[in-house]
Design a protein around this motif. Structure first.
Motif, PDB file in Angstrom:
ATOM      1  N   LEU A 126     -68.261 -56.791 -43.608  1.00 41.94           N
ATOM      2  CA  LEU A 126     -68.167 -58.083 -44.282  1.00 41.94           C
ATOM      3  C   LEU A 126     -69.440 -58.872 -44.030  1.00 41.94           C
ATOM      4  O   LEU A 126     -70.134 -58.659 -43.044  1.00 41.94           O
ATOM      5  N   VAL A 127     -69.711 -59.812 -44.920  1.00 46.43           N
ATOM      6  CA  VAL A 127     -70.807 -60.747 -44.722  1.00 46.43           C
ATOM      7  C   VAL A 127     -70.190 -62.140 -44.635  1.00 46.43           C
ATOM      8  O   VAL A 127     -69.251 -62.460 -45.379  1.00 46.43           O
ATOM      9  N   CYS A 128     -70.659 -62.932 -43.674  1.00 48.54           N
ATOM     10  CA  CYS A 128     -70.150 -64.286 -43.462  1.00 48.54           C
ATOM     11  C   CYS A 128     -71.286 -65.265 -43.732  1.00 48.54           C
ATOM     12  O   CYS A 128     -72.315 -65.230 -43.050  1.00 48.54           O
ATOM     13  N   ILE A 129     -71.106 -66.110 -44.748  1.00 53.52           N
ATOM     14  CA  ILE A 129     -72.152 -67.041 -45.146  1.00 53.52           C
ATOM     15  C   ILE A 129     -71.595 -68.464 -45.228  1.00 53.52           C
ATOM     16  O   ILE A 129     -70.390 -68.661 -45.323  1.00 53.52           O
ATOM     17  N   GLY A 130     -72.495 -69.417 -45.208  1.00 54.07           N
ATOM     18  CA  GLY A 130     -72.144 -70.833 -45.292  1.00 54.07           C
ATOM     19  C   GLY A 130     -73.302 -71.650 -44.757  1.00 54.07           C
ATOM     20  O   GLY A 130     -74.210 -71.118 -44.109  1.00 54.07           O
ATOM     21  N   LEU A 131     -73.294 -72.943 -45.040  1.00 55.42           N
ATOM     22  CA  LEU A 131     -74.376 -73.809 -44.588  1.00 55.42           C
ATOM     23  C   LEU A 131     -74.375 -73.931 -43.063  1.00 55.42           C
ATOM     24  O   LEU A 131     -73.373 -73.629 -42.402  1.00 55.42           O
ATOM     25  N   SER A 132     -75.494 -74.386 -42.518  1.00 61.16           N
ATOM     26  CA  SER A 132     -75.584 -74.633 -41.076  1.00 61.16           C
ATOM     27  C   SER A 132     -74.526 -75.636 -40.650  1.00 61.16           C
ATOM     28  O   SER A 132     -74.274 -76.621 -41.343  1.00 61.16           O
ATOM     29  N   GLY A 133     -73.915 -75.371 -39.510  1.00 66.93           N
ATOM     30  CA  GLY A 133     -72.924 -76.291 -38.964  1.00 66.93           C
ATOM     31  C   GLY A 133     -71.548 -76.178 -39.588  1.00 66.93           C
ATOM     32  O   GLY A 133     -70.663 -76.959 -39.266  1.00 66.93           O
ATOM     33  N   SER A 134     -71.352 -75.201 -40.468  1.00 68.34           N
ATOM     34  CA  SER A 134     -70.040 -75.078 -41.114  1.00 68.34           C
ATOM     35  C   SER A 134     -68.998 -74.451 -40.187  1.00 68.34           C
ATOM     36  O   SER A 134     -67.804 -74.592 -40.425  1.00 68.34           O
ATOM     37  N   GLY A 135     -69.450 -73.740 -39.141  1.00 65.25           N
ATOM     38  CA  GLY A 135     -68.500 -73.176 -38.179  1.00 65.25           C
ATOM     39  C   GLY A 135     -68.397 -71.663 -38.220  1.00 65.25           C
ATOM     40  O   GLY A 135     -67.418 -71.101 -37.715  1.00 65.25           O
ATOM     41  N   LYS A 136     -69.387 -70.985 -38.792  1.00 69.82           N
ATOM     42  CA  LYS A 136     -69.343 -69.519 -38.881  1.00 69.82           C
ATOM     43  C   LYS A 136     -69.320 -68.874 -37.496  1.00 69.82           C
ATOM     44  O   LYS A 136     -68.487 -67.999 -37.227  1.00 69.82           O
ATOM     45  N   THR A 137     -70.221 -69.301 -36.634  1.00 69.00           N
ATOM     46  CA  THR A 137     -70.310 -68.719 -35.293  1.00 69.00           C
ATOM     47  C   THR A 137     -69.051 -69.009 -34.486  1.00 69.00           C
ATOM     48  O   THR A 137     -68.521 -68.123 -33.801  1.00 69.00           O
TER      49      THR A 137
END
Length: 160
Positions: A40-51
């Motif tokens: 899978l690939v996990c994307i989103g803007l900085s600070g969105s909470g991916k990590t």
């Protein structure tokens, strides 16, 4: 005397047979079948909470979480499968390289900050639309996660 021999033989046979059957049942089946793995690939803007999301799924400590610069890969184990997730950093200067990491993906996790500003939400919307239209992603399943629902400024699903 015959009864003794017979009962001793039966006792010894039972004592030997049951442990042997248990041993074979537990140890001789071979390794368990491998769990399927999905990329899978996990994307989103900085600070969105991916990590934070991936750390939580991996049962890692939420302390010392640092925003991803570039990309990271985490194996997220579940009982029936393993998800190999490529988390791509969401900074302005990194987003233009996202498409280089799409190849081989079998699904997409798009994380957005539901408590972000209107401008950031619009940028996230544009990035999501771009990902949905990308030739390597357009046929894949998408999970869109509206994160930070615990914040007072969080938007509802309908608003997002």
């Amino acid at each position: 005397c015959n009864k003794r021999v017979t009962s001793s033989f039966c006792f010894c046979f039972v004592c030997f047979t049951l442990p042997w059957q248990c041993f074979r049942a537990l140890c001789c089946k071979g390794p368990p079948p491998p769990r399927p793995e999905y990329d899978l690939v996990c994307i989103g803007l900085s600070g969105s909470g991916k990590t934070s999301l991936l750390s939580q799924l991996c049962s890692e400590s939420p302390e010392n979480i640092v925003s991803t610069t570039g990309f990271s890969i985490k194996a997220v184990p579940f009982q029936n499968a393993i998800l190999n997730v490529k988390e791509l950093g969401g900074a302005d200067n990194i987003r233009k390289y996202w498409s280089r990491y799409y190849q081989g993906s079998q699904g997409v996790i798009f994380v957005l900050d539901s408590a972000s500003s209107e401008d950031d939400l619009e940028t996230a919307r544009n990035e999501l639309h771009s990902a949905l239209q990308h030739p390597q992603l357009c046929t894949l399943p998408f999970l869109i996660l509206a994160n930070h629902q615990d914040k007072p400024a969080a938007r509802s699903v309908q608003e997002v």
